[in-house]
Design a protein around this motif. Structure first.
Motif, PDB file in Angstrom:
ATOM      1  N   MET A   1      59.921 103.384  57.766  1.00 49.77           N
ATOM      2  CA  MET A   1      61.005 104.065  57.092  1.00 49.77           C
ATOM      3  C   MET A   1      61.542 103.199  55.952  1.00 49.77           C
ATOM      4  O   MET A   1      61.611 101.987  56.070  1.00 49.77           O
ATOM      5  CB  MET A   1      62.142 104.365  58.068  1.00 49.77           C
ATOM      6  CG  MET A   1      61.832 105.386  59.147  1.00 49.77           C
ATOM      7  SD  MET A   1      61.612 107.050  58.520  1.00 49.77           S
ATOM      8  CE  MET A   1      63.277 107.582  58.357  1.00 49.77           C
ATOM      9  N   ILE A   2      61.929 103.850  54.891  1.00 44.75           N
ATOM     10  CA  ILE A   2      62.502 103.184  53.727  1.00 44.75           C
ATOM     11  C   ILE A   2      64.014 103.298  53.823  1.00 44.75           C
ATOM     12  O   ILE A   2      64.545 104.393  54.003  1.00 44.75           O
ATOM     13  CB  ILE A   2      61.991 103.841  52.429  1.00 44.75           C
ATOM     14  CG1 ILE A   2      60.479 103.664  52.315  1.00 44.75           C
ATOM     15  CG2 ILE A   2      62.705 103.267  51.221  1.00 44.75           C
ATOM     16  CD1 ILE A   2      59.853 104.445  51.184  1.00 44.75           C
ATOM     17  N   ASP A   3      64.702 102.165  53.699  1.00 46.58           N
ATOM     18  CA  ASP A   3      66.158 102.152  53.764  1.00 46.58           C
ATOM     19  C   ASP A   3      66.723 102.447  52.380  1.00 46.58           C
ATOM     20  O   ASP A   3      66.474 101.711  51.429  1.00 46.58           O
ATOM     21  CB  ASP A   3      66.650 100.796  54.274  1.00 46.58           C
ATOM     22  CG  ASP A   3      68.160 100.718  54.405  1.00 46.58           C
ATOM     23  OD1 ASP A   3      68.860 101.719  54.139  1.00 46.58           O
ATOM     24  OD2 ASP A   3      68.649  99.639  54.775  1.00 46.58           O
ATOM     25  N   LEU A   4      67.488 103.498  52.279  1.00 46.74           N
ATOM     26  CA  LEU A   4      68.083 103.920  51.017  1.00 46.74           C
ATOM     27  C   LEU A   4      68.980 102.852  50.413  1.00 46.74           C
ATOM     28  O   LEU A   4      69.145 102.784  49.203  1.00 46.74           O
ATOM     29  CB  LEU A   4      68.879 105.209  51.263  1.00 46.74           C
ATOM     30  CG  LEU A   4      69.309 106.053  50.089  1.00 46.74           C
ATOM     31  CD1 LEU A   4      68.117 106.445  49.223  1.00 46.74           C
ATOM     32  CD2 LEU A   4      70.019 107.291  50.569  1.00 46.74           C
ATOM     33  N   ASN A   5      69.515 101.973  51.250  1.00 47.04           N
ATOM     34  CA  ASN A   5      70.451 100.958  50.775  1.00 47.04           C
ATOM     35  C   ASN A   5      69.797  99.647  50.353  1.00 47.04           C
ATOM     36  O   ASN A   5      70.465  98.799  49.770  1.00 47.04           O
ATOM     37  CB  ASN A   5      71.515 100.681  51.844  1.00 47.04           C
ATOM     38  CG  ASN A   5      72.498 101.822  51.934  1.00 47.04           C
ATOM     39  OD1 ASN A   5      73.015 102.285  50.928  1.00 47.04           O
ATOM     40  ND2 ASN A   5      72.743 102.295  53.133  1.00 47.04           N
ATOM     41  N   THR A   6      68.522  99.465  50.639  1.00 48.56           N
ATOM     42  CA  THR A   6      67.877  98.202  50.273  1.00 48.56           C
ATOM     43  C   THR A   6      66.583  98.393  49.484  1.00 48.56           C
ATOM     44  O   THR A   6      66.046  97.431  48.949  1.00 48.56           O
ATOM     45  CB  THR A   6      67.563  97.359  51.527  1.00 48.56           C
ATOM     46  OG1 THR A   6      66.701  98.103  52.395  1.00 48.56           O
ATOM     47  CG2 THR A   6      68.845  96.982  52.264  1.00 48.56           C
ATOM     48  N   ALA A   7      66.092  99.603  49.402  1.00 53.29           N
ATOM     49  CA  ALA A   7      64.802  99.863  48.756  1.00 53.29           C
ATOM     50  C   ALA A   7      64.859  99.657  47.246  1.00 53.29           C
ATOM     51  O   ALA A   7      65.887  99.897  46.608  1.00 53.29           O
ATOM     52  CB  ALA A   7      64.361 101.297  49.052  1.00 53.29           C
ATOM     53  N   SER A   8      63.742  99.227  46.701  1.00 48.98           N
ATOM     54  CA  SER A   8      63.615  99.095  45.253  1.00 48.98           C
ATOM     55  C   SER A   8      63.351 100.467  44.651  1.00 48.98           C
ATOM     56  O   SER A   8      63.008 101.427  45.360  1.00 48.98           O
ATOM     57  CB  SER A   8      62.454  98.160  44.913  1.00 48.98           C
ATOM     58  OG  SER A   8      61.223  98.776  45.277  1.00 48.98           O
ATOM     59  N   ALA A   9      63.461 100.563  43.339  1.00 45.50           N
ATOM     60  CA  ALA A   9      63.173 101.823  42.653  1.00 45.50           C
ATOM     61  C   ALA A   9      61.733 102.248  42.904  1.00 45.50           C
ATOM     62  O   ALA A   9      61.455 103.428  43.126  1.00 45.50           O
ATOM     63  CB  ALA A   9      63.447 101.680  41.159  1.00 45.50           C
TER      64      ALA A   9
END
Length: 61
Positions: free
Chosen positions: A1-9
């Motif tokens: 899962m990709i964390d919306l608060n830490t993911a890069s563009a």
């Protein structure tokens, strides 16, 4: 899962429903702070109602 608060563009752009909006999502996060809920994606310029289904790959942690 990709964390919306830490993911890069780039990571956010890898999600089909968010493709091309990664930069805007990161900018929104930097200007307004962490996301508290997925529904806040509706506030990102150009993304309102286009992110349906992203919950399968993205989370707010």
């Amino acid at each position: 899962m990709i964390d919306l608060n830490t993911a890069s563009a780039a990571e956010l752009d890898s999600v089909p429903q968010l493709k091309g909006h990664g930069f805007e999502i990161v900018r929104y996060r930097e200007e307004r702070g962490r996301f508290g809920a997925m529904r806040q994606l509706d506030e990102v310029p150009g993304l309102a109602t286009k992110w349906d289904g992203a919950e399968a790959m993205v989370e707010v942690a």
